[in-house]
Design an enzyme around this catalytic site. Structure first.
Site, short mmCIF file in Angstrom:
data_model
loop_
_atom_site.label_atom_id
_atom_site.label_comp_id
_atom_site.label_asym_id
_atom_site.label_seq_id
_atom_site.Cartn_x
_atom_site.Cartn_y
_atom_site.Cartn_z
N HIS A 117 40.14 63.56 29.24
CA HIS A 117 38.90 62.68 29.03
C HIS A 117 38.66 62.07 30.21
CE1 HIS A 117 36.16 60.00 27.35
NE2 HIS A 117 37.02 58.90 27.66
N TYR A 158 38.55 89.97 37.56
CA TYR A 158 38.44 88.72 38.29
C TYR A 158 39.97 88.10 38.56
CZ TYR A 158 37.20 84.33 40.45
OH TYR A 158 37.39 83.16 41.12
N HIS A 215 28.84 58.74 25.48
CA HIS A 215 30.27 58.15 25.99
C HIS A 215 30.56 59.03 27.10
CE1 HIS A 215 34.85 57.26 24.72
NE2 HIS A 215 34.74 57.41 26.00
N ASP A 261 30.66 82.08 34.11
CA ASP A 261 31.98 82.16 34.52
C ASP A 261 33.17 81.70 33.69
OD1 ASP A 261 31.35 84.07 36.65
OD2 ASP A 261 31.39 82.33 38.27
N HIS A 282 35.42 59.57 32.55
CA HIS A 282 34.01 59.31 32.87
C HIS A 282 32.94 59.70 34.22
CE1 HIS A 282 34.03 55.97 29.49
NE2 HIS A 282 35.14 56.78 29.55
#
Lengths: 232, 232, 232, 232
Positions: free
Chosen positions: D96, D230, D172, D121, D98
């Site tokens: 998580h 890839y 958020h 991708d 910001h």
């Protein structure tokens, strides 16, 4: 020792430059360098992070996409490089990135207008954005067809690959090339710089005019014309 | 040892500052420093990358563009520097860059409005953007005429080069100057900072008002007025 | 050794932090730290570059702007700091910068709307932008009156300086404060981060709604409420 | 020595990566790593700055939010992590942040459109933005309910958490996950890169079209399909 040691080293150093110039994150880019005499090029292996990349990881491939030397799988974009080398005899290096501003213009599907002398110091045309391919070409031999798409774009817009050393692929990102791999990287950076400046220019003045022809000619010629007086 | 050793060193250090302040990529910029007593100035050689630049590479040129000392070709913008030194007796250094936000305003062909005290701490006017030159001037003695264009712009807008130490050349980029080369670089950075702030200001509020006269005067005077109380 | 050695050191370190957090260029900023017991504060000397700043350069000033200790002239904004310390008994440090996005909002003369939890983690109100002062206040005791302007703004908007630890001065830039100098610098950075995020938010969605009250309360309280559970 | 030493180390390194990738300032982010066999996960302690963080500070928590090992209070977002681990059996790490552009889209309450191959991708859908929760859920068991909100969003939009490894929480910021903590951090960076590119794309061309289906499929499949080519 491989006969391609110097070629691998050139390719390796150019790839590392991409990273130092903030043109890539993770593995989102690749550079190749050609050896015209032997009809091969050196290219970054697919998906190897720059922090781990070593010169000996570089893969040697011919223009028909056969691996000539190397333990690793070459970049997934190898066929695009091969196609360009095959059809454009005077280029020595190719770079592909997902640099931020270049990608933004590609995603916006717009040519980058020639707004100033920074741009005209390097080319006299807008930086072309090739349209996304037709579905059957995408579903077919995609990376090979990407090469075709770039050449078609240059033909349609009547551009010379020797003067315009860069292109945007619509919805994808930039390819740039030059006399060698270092110059291809240089052109990738120039493209990114022009892309950012053009973006800001339109934000400040949505009606900003294209650079006038006399300034385009002056700046291009003082660097690239027969009486060029820029540099040593 | 050259009698211009100290001048070359001053010029070299100011050029390297451009690079450290993120005002240039590759060779897109140059700084000069003047020696009024001897009627010459030191300037960056053309097209030499900053990583390779050495103090001894700096070229000494007089105000009529004759090379007085140095093995290298001077910056392609040398004649603009010479013209400014010749006509503005009180400047000691000049810097030219292709810094991103400064170029964007130049490409937008707009003066940078004085929106705040960061700007007013340095000058009381909008940062002027000189119009692109007429075609015959571009096709003629271009860099010399660029100097004329800058002086014409200052005359037309009734600006003093001793107060307004910076200008944008339409579709090209910024020139800045000052009492010495370091101050010219400083002013290049101040211009870039003001250019970015003004850009953002207009994005947030397209109707943002110009700074009021009393604040312009207050901030300029506390740094530059006869009762200045800023600094040591 | 000065009895204010520790205070000077705190002030010095906080000033250097401004620089490391990319909140200042050149000398465009200053931080102070208060000693309530002795009724003085330590503040950056005016116009001294961060690369040259030393702890012993820090100036000690009382709340009536008398220099108590130090060879250098204190920051030109000293009277604003003094005024805030005098009227806000519970703050221990103040920081002033010309950080890019904060200045852009100040120049746009707009409060920064509370758009998200990054903002609400620190305060529950929009970040206030004080109007530019009346001309006679600017022409008078400017820096002292700047302090008055900040307090008037807080009174008018009914804000508590203990919760809202930051303000924009219209057309100028941000001031931030906190329990000590380090916290004032922290709040300067938080303000800059919120300013950039709010700018981008409005570019993406000009009709972006203010954060709902329940989320404001939740995020503020989990960090600052009586049952706070953030941190150690 | 703790039996969770390796898990703590993995979690610690992933947290430090957040910092190196410029995805966090101060303490505004956290990463966790799961140990499925023991039904626990390692998570960053709440409010500890990255410069001070040590592997032994990492807290071990079970899926019902009981602290199993560690002296510090775990991240205030721990219950969201626990909820996701409990309901999504095939993820090994969660991050998580910001990060600036990700937060801007979250604050704008908009899904990030799939504009190009950089995005394709990694996933074939727009990056979803979950609506802010109802007030009673915010006022209740907020972080637990945040987990519910994410799952509801995926259900409503008919997305698979194994393909779409990232989400924006309205007002958020972003959560991302993957087979391990390092991959969760990688996805956080990919999200931030796509968020910036999409922002710029819309600034350049507000009518920019979504990437066509054939290109979405081609790029996703060459990296993730059964015939992926890839990487090594």
């Amino acid at each position: 020792m491989s006969k391609y040691q110097a070629l691998k080293q050139e390719c390796y150093e150019a790839n590392m430059q991409l990273n130092e110039l903030n043109l890539v994150v993770y593995t989102f880019g690749n550079v190749s360098a050609v050896d015209r005499e032997n009809g091969v090029f050196a290219i970054k292996p697919s998906g190897v992070p720059y922090e781990e990349l070593k010169a000996e990881d570089i893969v040697i491939v011919d223009f028909d996409n056969n691996i000539i030397e190397g333990d690793k799988r070459p970049s997934s974009d190898t066929k695009t490089h091969a196609y360009l080398y095959k059809h454009w005899p005077n280029i020595g290096g190719i770079a592909h990135t997902h640099a931020t501003y270049s990608v933004a213009w590609a995603q916006a599907q717009r040519d980058i207008p020639i707004f100033g002398t920074t741009h005209a110091d390097h080319l006299t045309a807008d930086i072309p954005c090739a349209a996304p391919m037709a579905d059957h070409l995408i579903e077919g031999n995609y990376e090979h067809n990407t090469g075709i798409q770039i050449l078609d774009c240059f033909k349609e817009k009547n551009l010379s690959y020797e003067e315009v050393e860069m292109v945007l692929l619509g919805n994808h990102g930039p390819f740039a090339w030059g006399k060698n791999a270092a110059k291809a990287v240089y052109n990738s950076k120039v493209l990114e710089v022009c892309a950012e400046m053009a973006y800001l220019t339109l934000q400040i003045n949505p009606a900003a005019p294209r650079l006038k022809d006399s300034l385009i000619k002056k700046h291009y010629d003082r660097k690239h014309g027969k009486d060029a007086y820029y540099g040593q």
